[in-house]
Design a protein around this motif. Sequence first.
Motif, PDB file in Angstrom:
ATOM      1  N   LEU A 178       0.822  -1.214   0.000  1.00 57.90           N
ATOM      2  CA  LEU A 178       0.000   0.000   0.000  1.00 57.90           C
ATOM      3  C   LEU A 178       0.858   1.267   0.000  1.00 57.90           C
ATOM      4  O   LEU A 178       1.803   1.377   0.796  1.00 57.90           O
ATOM      5  CB  LEU A 178      -0.918   0.012   1.224  1.00 57.90           C
ATOM      6  N   PRO A 179       0.556   2.229  -0.856  1.00 51.12           N
ATOM      7  CA  PRO A 179       1.295   3.502  -0.854  1.00 51.12           C
ATOM      8  C   PRO A 179       0.830   4.367   0.317  1.00 51.12           C
ATOM      9  O   PRO A 179      -0.315   4.263   0.762  1.00 51.12           O
ATOM     10  CB  PRO A 179       0.898   4.125  -2.200  1.00 51.12           C
ATOM     11  N   SER A 180       1.738   5.191   0.826  1.00 57.30           N
ATOM     12  CA  SER A 180       1.379   6.064   1.950  1.00 57.30           C
ATOM     13  C   SER A 180       0.880   7.426   1.481  1.00 57.30           C
ATOM     14  O   SER A 180       0.298   8.183   2.256  1.00 57.30           O
ATOM     15  CB  SER A 180       2.591   6.254   2.874  1.00 57.30           C
ATOM     16  N   SER A 181       1.109   7.735   0.210  1.00 53.81           N
ATOM     17  CA  SER A 181       0.613   9.001  -0.335  1.00 53.81           C
ATOM     18  C   SER A 181       0.348   8.845  -1.827  1.00 53.81           C
ATOM     19  O   SER A 181       0.858   7.914  -2.469  1.00 53.81           O
ATOM     20  CB  SER A 181       1.627  10.126  -0.108  1.00 53.81           C
ATOM     21  N   VAL A 182      -0.438   9.754  -2.365  1.00 48.03           N
ATOM     22  CA  VAL A 182      -0.754   9.744  -3.789  1.00 48.03           C
ATOM     23  C   VAL A 182       0.505   9.844  -4.627  1.00 48.03           C
ATOM     24  O   VAL A 182       0.596   9.238  -5.710  1.00 48.03           O
ATOM     25  CB  VAL A 182      -1.724  10.909  -4.129  1.00 48.03           C
ATOM     26  N   MET A 183       1.507  10.575  -4.115  1.00 52.12           N
ATOM     27  CA  MET A 183       2.725  10.789  -4.875  1.00 52.12           C
ATOM     28  C   MET A 183       3.467   9.482  -5.166  1.00 52.12           C
ATOM     29  O   MET A 183       4.201   9.383  -6.142  1.00 52.12           O
ATOM     30  CB  MET A 183       3.654  11.748  -4.116  1.00 52.12           C
ATOM     31  N   GLU A 184       3.256   8.448  -4.350  1.00 49.33           N
ATOM     32  CA  GLU A 184       3.928   7.170  -4.550  1.00 49.33           C
ATOM     33  C   GLU A 184       3.336   6.372  -5.710  1.00 49.33           C
ATOM     34  O   GLU A 184       3.864   5.319  -6.079  1.00 49.33           O
ATOM     35  CB  GLU A 184       3.878   6.344  -3.258  1.00 49.33           C
ATOM     36  N   LEU A 185       2.268   6.887  -6.295  1.00 48.36           N
ATOM     37  CA  LEU A 185       1.637   6.199  -7.428  1.00 48.36           C
ATOM     38  C   LEU A 185       2.233   6.623  -8.771  1.00 48.36           C
ATOM     39  O   LEU A 185       1.776   6.183  -9.824  1.00 48.36           O
ATOM     40  CB  LEU A 185       0.125   6.497  -7.447  1.00 48.36           C
ATOM     41  N   GLU A 186       3.278   7.436  -8.736  1.00 48.14           N
ATOM     42  CA  GLU A 186       3.831   7.986  -9.975  1.00 48.14           C
ATOM     43  C   GLU A 186       4.299   6.894 -10.935  1.00 48.14           C
ATOM     44  O   GLU A 186       4.119   7.005 -12.153  1.00 48.14           O
ATOM     45  CB  GLU A 186       4.997   8.922  -9.649  1.00 48.14           C
ATOM     46  N   ASN A 187       4.873   5.809 -10.414  1.00 48.27           N
ATOM     47  CA  ASN A 187       5.408   4.750 -11.273  1.00 48.27           C
ATOM     48  C   ASN A 187       4.436   3.581 -11.460  1.00 48.27           C
ATOM     49  O   ASN A 187       4.817   2.560 -12.030  1.00 48.27           O
ATOM     50  CB  ASN A 187       6.740   4.242 -10.699  1.00 48.27           C
ATOM     51  N   TRP A 188       3.223   3.742 -10.974  1.00 51.25           N
ATOM     52  CA  TRP A 188       2.210   2.713 -11.174  1.00 51.25           C
ATOM     53  C   TRP A 188       1.591   2.894 -12.558  1.00 51.25           C
ATOM     54  O   TRP A 188       1.667   3.966 -13.166  1.00 51.25           O
ATOM     55  CB  TRP A 188       1.103   2.828 -10.126  1.00 51.25           C
TER      56      TRP A 188
END
Length: 299
Positions: A178-188
């Motif tokens: 699970l990502p902790s912030s929206v910003m961690e979805l950049e490489n998804w």
Amino acid sequence: MTPNTNDLLIFLAVAEMRGFTAAAQVLGLTKSAVSQAVRRVEDALGAKVFFRSTRSLSLTDTGSRLLPHCRSLQQVQQDMMSEFSRGESALRDTLTITAPHALCRFLVVPALKKHLTEHDLNVRLIAEDAQVNLVEQRVDLAIRVGGTAPQTAYTARIGWLHESLYAAENYVQEMGGLPSSVMELENWSHIANEWQGNPLVYKGLQDQSLSVTPQIRCNTILDVAEFVAGAHGTALLPEIVAREIGRHSHLIHLFSISKTPVYALHQHGNTLPVKLRSFIRLLRKTLAASTSQKQETSQ
């Protein structure tokens, strides 16, 4: 000059009651109003319709020829009122409804199933994400998410569409948890509907904003949801869609992103049929229930 319909019916009442006073009593009008109506008929025809004296009243030749036409007019009016007075209990006109594909499937159809058990209706359902022309398609009710309504349409908000980012459980595991912030979805990988914009912008908590280019685009949110369920990436899905899709595929709620108003549009003005009014109330309850379920699930 064509005589006024109401005046012709007043003339008919005078002829059948054989007097102005009796006709006025039956019609609930003053004798003066009845006399003026008959005078307008005579002025329009350019001829007298009654021979009048202090003690008697009889039809002229013009009045005699006019009488059967007025009786036919009265019958047409009675037939019309009879048909529409039956309206709410016997009306079988087709009710045409349009809504986006996802709302048709998860909101409108479930509500219609219940509504049709209580009301005798024919239904024509148009599932279309693009806005349908209400006049050309003879639409009785349109369900739209956000946006503006045609100037001729009456609009009522029936609730809110809550949208969140979702991904399949195995895809989340593949991406490291699970990502902790929206910003961690950049490489998804990202999946989006055509109308969600390009680039796609997610606004998360603490004013975080992530701009991404979707790998997959679809023209219906249902197809987007299917790709998410197939572990092809993450997408912004309405809660009402994700919950139903999640019954068969384990979707993980990542972040709540937005809520958008849902409107019911119609062009019936202030004369909204009872069956349509009750259906709008049912849609409002159904959408509110879906929001409650979403809140209970997230607790």
